[in-house]
Enzyme design. Structure first.
Site, short mmCIF file in Angstrom:
data_model
loop_
_atom_site.label_atom_id
_atom_site.label_comp_id
_atom_site.label_asym_id
_atom_site.label_seq_id
_atom_site.Cartn_x
_atom_site.Cartn_y
_atom_site.Cartn_z
N ASP A 1 29.25 35.69 42.24
CA ASP A 1 30.29 35.33 43.21
C ASP A 1 30.82 36.56 43.95
O ASP A 1 31.37 36.46 45.05
CB ASP A 1 31.49 34.66 42.53
CG ASP A 1 31.15 33.91 41.25
OD1 ASP A 1 30.08 34.14 40.68
OD2 ASP A 1 31.98 33.09 40.83
N ASP B 1 38.23 38.97 42.29
CA ASP B 1 38.36 37.88 43.28
C ASP B 1 39.45 38.16 44.31
O ASP B 1 39.83 37.25 45.06
CB ASP B 1 38.61 36.55 42.57
CG ASP B 1 37.35 36.05 41.88
OD1 ASP B 1 36.28 36.14 42.49
OD2 ASP B 1 37.44 35.58 40.73
#
Ligand code: GLY
Length: 369
Positions: A149, A93
Site C-alpha cells: 500500500d 499512511d
C-alpha cells in the site's frame, strides 16, 4: 462519453450531500446497520482511512463549486490534524491521510497552513526511512515491515520535493519503490502484501500474508495499490521501469477479473469457498488503469480505459446503493480475507476511488496524488 458516467456522478454528488448531513462532522469508514458511525472515536484520529471522506469532499467541491463541500472538507482536515499532535501512533499512511486533505486543500485554495501541514506529514514519512534496508517502515510495532500500500503514500514525498526543491524526499520515495519492486512484485505480475526485513541489518527475511489468504497468495487490493502506485511513480520519475512494472501488474489484474465479471475476488488465489469479492480493489485499479492510459500508446491506452470502464460499470450495476436511508455508495468491499466481520461491506475508500475514476473519465478529477 457515455451518459452513465454523468448519471452516476450526479447521484454521487446527491448522496454525498445527504451523507454529509447524517455525519454532522463525524468521519466515516464502514456503515454499520446502514449508518456511518465515527471512526475517529472507534479507531482513533490516526486511522489510515481518515482522509478519504475529506478527499471525496474535495473531489465533489472541485466539480460542483458548492461551498458546503469545501467547508466540511476543511473541518475534516482539522479533525485529522489531531493525529499530528499525538504522533506516537503515526505510521506510513500519512500519505493517504494528508494528500487527501491538507494537500488537496492547498492545491485548491493555496492555503498556507494546509501547505505546512502537508510538509509536516511528508517529513514524518521521510523520517521512517530505514537506511540499511532502503525502505519506509509501515507500522511502529514491526520496524522491519514494508507493505505494498506504501506505493500510494510515497506520492506525498514527490509532492514535498516539488514544493520545496529539496531532493531528499523524492530520493527516499524512489529508493523505497525499488525495494518494493524487488521484494513484493512477483514475476507473474501478482504482488505480496507484507515483506519482512531485519530492521537492524536491512536483510530481507520473508513475505507475510497480511490481508490476503497467505504469504504467497494474491490479495487483489494489494495488486490494485501496486498498479496505481507504480503508475504514479512513473508520472513523477519518468523512469520506464516503473511504467513496465505497473503494466505487468495491470495485465495480471485484468486477466484475473475477466473470470468474475470484472468484480475482483478479495484474493485471486483464494480457495473456491468462501467466494469473497472486494469491489474496492476494482475501484482503485480503475483509477490506476486510467492513470496508466495517460502514459502509453493510443491502442494500449484504449484497452486500459475500456477495462476501467468495464470494472466501474459492472460494479455500479451490481453493488451501488443510491438510497438516502443507508450510508455508503459501493457495497461489496472486503477489508481483509481473514476478517469475516468486514466481508463485502461498503468501504469509504471504494466510494472515493469510484468518484475519482468517474471524474477522471470526464477529465474533471482534482489531481490528489
Ligand atoms: N491497509 C490498507 C488496505 O486495507 O488496503
Amino acid at each position: 462519453m457515455a451518459d452513465w458516467v454523468d448519471d452516476y456522478l450526479q447521484r454521487v454528488v446527491e448522496k454525498i450531500a445527504v451523507e454529509m448531513q447524517h455525519l454532522d462532522g463525524k468521519t466515516p469508514y464502514i456503515p454499520y446497520d446502514g449508518r456511518y458511525s465515527d471512526v475517529v472515536v472507534e479507531r482513533g484520529a490516526d486511522w489510515w482511512t481518515n482522509g478519504f471522506w475529506g478527499g471525496l469532499l474535495w473531489q465533489v467541491y472541485s466539480t460542483t463549486q458548492r461551498q458546503t463541500f469545501l467547508e466540511t472538507a476543511i473541518i475534516q482536515e482539522k479533525r485529522l490534524n489531531r493525529a499530528l499532535a499525538t504522533f506516537n501512533d503515526i505510521h506510513h499512511d500519512v500519505g493517504f491521510m494528508w494528500l487527501l486533505t491538507a494537500v488537496a486543500h492547498y492545491r485548491v485554495t493555496g492555503d498556507q497552513q494546509a501547505y505546512r501541514t502537508g510538509l509536516h506529514a511528508a517529513n514524518l514519512l521521510a523520517g521512517r526511512f530505514n537506511i540499511e534496508g532502503q525502505f519506509l517502515v509501515a507500522w511502529n510495532d514491526h520496524p522491519g515491515w514494508v507493505i505494498i500500500d506504501s506505493m500510494m503514500n510515497i506520492q506525498l514525498l514527490y509532492w514535498a520535493s516539488q514544493q520545496t526543491g529539496d531532493p531528499r524526499f523524492e530520493k527516499i520515495a524512489t529508493h523505497h519503490a525499488d525495494t518494493v519492486a524487488q521484494y513484493l512484485v512477483r514475476e507473474d505480475g501478482s504482488v505480496g502484501h507484507i515483506a519482512s526485513f531485519d530492521a537492524d541489518t536491512g536483510q530481507f527475511i520473508e513475505l507475510l500474508a497480511g490481508q490476503g489468504v497467505s504469504a504467497h497468495s494474491a490479495w487483489s487490493r494489494g495488486n490494485a495499490w501496486a498498479i496505481y502506485g507504480f503508475a504514479l511513480t512513473y508520472r513523477q520519475t519518468k523512469n520506464q521501469k516503473y511504467l513496465r512494472l505497473a503494466e505487468k501488474i495491470a495485465q495480471y489484474f485484468s486477466h484475473q477479473i475477466e473470470q468474475s465479471d470484472h468484480i475482483p475476488l478479495a484474493d485471486f488465489r483464494a480457495p473456491a469457498e468462501p467466494r469473497l469479492h472486494d469491489t474496492s480493489a476494482g475501484m482503485i485499479a480503475a483509477c490506476g488503469l486510467l492513470e496508466l492510459s495517460l502514459w502509453v500508446g493510443s491502442k494500449q491506452a484504449a484497452e486500459y480505459k475500456m477495462t476501467a470502464e468495464k470494472i466501474l460499470h459492472s460494479t455500479a450495476q451490481q453493488y451501488t446503493n443510491w438510497g438516502d436511508e443507508e450510508d455508503g455508495i459501493i457495497g461489496g468491499g472486503t477489508e481483509a480475507y481473514h476478517r469475516p466481520a468486514t466481508y463485502e461491506v461498503p468501504l469509504i475508500y471504494a466510494d472515493y476511488f469510484f468518484t475519482e475514476a468517474l471524474l477522471r473519465l470526464k477529465k474533471r478529477a482534482l489531481f490528489i496524488w
